[in-house]
Design an enzyme around this catalytic site. Sequence first.
Site, PDB file in Angstrom:
ATOM      1  N   GLU A 157      10.294  15.665  14.927  1.00 48.31           N
ATOM      2  CA  GLU A 157      10.623  15.515  13.515  1.00 48.31           C
ATOM      3  C   GLU A 157       9.834  16.538  12.695  1.00 48.31           C
ATOM      4  O   GLU A 157       8.611  16.479  12.621  1.00 48.31           O
ATOM      5  CB  GLU A 157      10.296  14.096  13.059  1.00 48.31           C
ATOM      6  CG  GLU A 157      10.854  13.749  11.713  1.00 48.31           C
ATOM      7  CD  GLU A 157      10.678  12.281  11.361  1.00 48.31           C
ATOM      8  OE1 GLU A 157      11.506  11.756  10.606  1.00 48.31           O
ATOM      9  OE2 GLU A 157       9.702  11.660  11.829  1.00 48.31           O
ATOM     10  N   CYS A 159      14.043  10.780   6.537  1.00 48.21           N
ATOM     11  CA  CYS A 159      14.162  10.426   7.952  1.00 48.21           C
ATOM     12  C   CYS A 159      15.608  10.345   8.412  1.00 48.21           C
ATOM     13  O   CYS A 159      15.871  10.324   9.618  1.00 48.21           O
ATOM     14  CB  CYS A 159      13.428   9.127   8.250  1.00 48.21           C
ATOM     15  SG  CYS A 159      13.827   7.797   7.100  1.00 48.21           S
ATOM     16  N   LYS A 193       0.851  -1.183   0.000  1.00 44.17           N
ATOM     17  CA  LYS A 193       0.000   0.000   0.000  1.00 44.17           C
ATOM     18  C   LYS A 193       0.888   1.234   0.000  1.00 44.17           C
ATOM     19  O   LYS A 193       1.510   1.569   1.007  1.00 44.17           O
ATOM     20  CB  LYS A 193      -0.929   0.052   1.212  1.00 44.17           C
ATOM     21  CG  LYS A 193      -2.036   1.127   1.033  1.00 44.17           C
ATOM     22  CD  LYS A 193      -2.622   1.619   2.330  1.00 44.17           C
ATOM     23  CE  LYS A 193      -1.842   2.763   2.921  1.00 44.17           C
ATOM     24  NZ  LYS A 193      -1.896   4.032   2.128  1.00 44.17           N
ATOM     25  N   GLU A 218      10.325   0.772  10.097  1.00 47.77           N
ATOM     26  CA  GLU A 218      11.334   1.830   9.897  1.00 47.77           C
ATOM     27  C   GLU A 218      10.603   3.138  10.122  1.00 47.77           C
ATOM     28  O   GLU A 218       9.787   3.558   9.312  1.00 47.77           O
ATOM     29  CB  GLU A 218      11.937   1.742   8.495  1.00 47.77           C
ATOM     30  CG  GLU A 218      13.247   2.501   8.367  1.00 47.77           C
ATOM     31  CD  GLU A 218      13.080   3.908   7.833  1.00 47.77           C
ATOM     32  OE1 GLU A 218      12.888   4.826   8.670  1.00 47.77           O
ATOM     33  OE2 GLU A 218      13.132   4.095   6.615  1.00 47.77           O
TER      34      GLU A 218
END
Length: 514
Positions: A402, A303, A194, A269
């Site tokens: 983040e 990331c 997906k 992850e």
Amino acid sequence: MQNPGTATPDTTDRFPARERFADGAQYIAGRLTRGTSGRTHTVIDPATGEEVYTYELASAADVDAAVAAARAAFPGWSGATPGERSDALHRFAAVLADRAEEFARAESLQCGKPLKLTREFDVPGTIDNTAFFAGAARHLQGQAAGEYSGDHTSYVRREPIGVVGSVAPWNYPLQMAAWKILPAIAAGNTIVLKPAELTPLTSLLFAEAATAAGIPDGVINVVTGTGKEAGEHLVGHPDVAMTSFTGSTAVGRRVAEIATATVKRLHLELGGKAPFVVFDDADLEAAVNGAVAGALINTGQDCTAATRAYVQRPLYDAFVEATAALMAGVRVGDPFAAGTDIGPLVSHAQRDRVAAFVDRARAYARVVTGGEATGGDLAKGAYYRPTLIADAAQDSEVVQSEIFGPVLVVLPFDTDDEGIRLANDTPYGLAASAWTRDVFRANRATREIAAGCVWINDHIPIISEMPHGGYKASGFGKDMSAYSFDEYTQIKHVMFDNTAVARKPWHRTIFGDR
């Protein structure tokens, strides 16, 4: 104001494959179909705000169909020899190479990446990954046989797991699709992927290319729907034996909760907040160039991007000044224009999220350069200027959270102990870098910084042969490399009795001596 040097936008059709996707955005059992959720989603070009492609979103029923196709394909694909799977993946790499420009343009279009980035990094990296796993497919090995228990011989088999359900993010749609699909199918599994609904185009092209390369129908399936409906149903599906997810730590927790209910293998992850530690003996010019490139790769939507620069005090002021000057010269512009260094963020919503972080930081830190959206010819796009923030506190939002945009925060430190302590002082542990000419400092940094990857005097490069994955709240499991290949296998112990007697010595535990 538009940055000097930004070239005239490319006016050619940016998505010539549009007609091929007229049948829908679900790729199930080797063909495109329409989603059945009753809702649509439109892919937007983040550089212009223009509509690119509208498709029907997947429903839970579409996920069921994709899983059924993958399950039906599993016996044949897992039963193929490693050499047969390897040959198919080599053909796949050749098809991708032939269509490299198409993939590069589609990836730039949906993500806002500069075309030079997709041409030189995303697409070649994907082709290289495919070639790597074509070789890895021949190494589905167990452990050599041994006699560990008297008259018995044991050995270990590595076997494919079954149907893998993977969820990929929007920042590197092509590469993340490849990182999930390739090790899974090389090991003999089948997969349902997906992609993010913002960026489905290259995942669909990837699956289509696999079919063109002769990979059997149902081995690779793509369902394009929302995380809430299609994603959660895929993760919780009882016929899915393993889930691989890349995305935020918050969503990763939800994925883990759902996957745990069906006790499936899990690979996560998750987020990152990579420290960039500059010791006082570092090459200042190299560190400044590394910081700007490492912070702005993919417009900071990475990331592993450099987000927290810790600079030892003797170099701090010079580093801030030089980094601000270099950032100010970065050319923000149309991804398809020659000379563009960074493009827009993936969406206006993401641009506004980044801007809100920076605006809140003005109350407690110094915005040295950037800190604004672009105007002029770029006003309709999701652009944001490269931004440098200095003098924030370690516990502040911009240091701990983040941001996922073109923002670098710089803080000073005094002692080596402090620099390493600060580098480790977030929940994340995906990647880091240390800048020094001292081998002992470098060795200490690689040993003591808690991250899945620590670069020395560089930041960002990755290679297919080495693993990528995090510590702490950045998740667990590895992408790329032989370690990734092993993630998609399960281990079976096989034991042979080498005697011809009916009653074994250990049976006395049950029967006694009678």
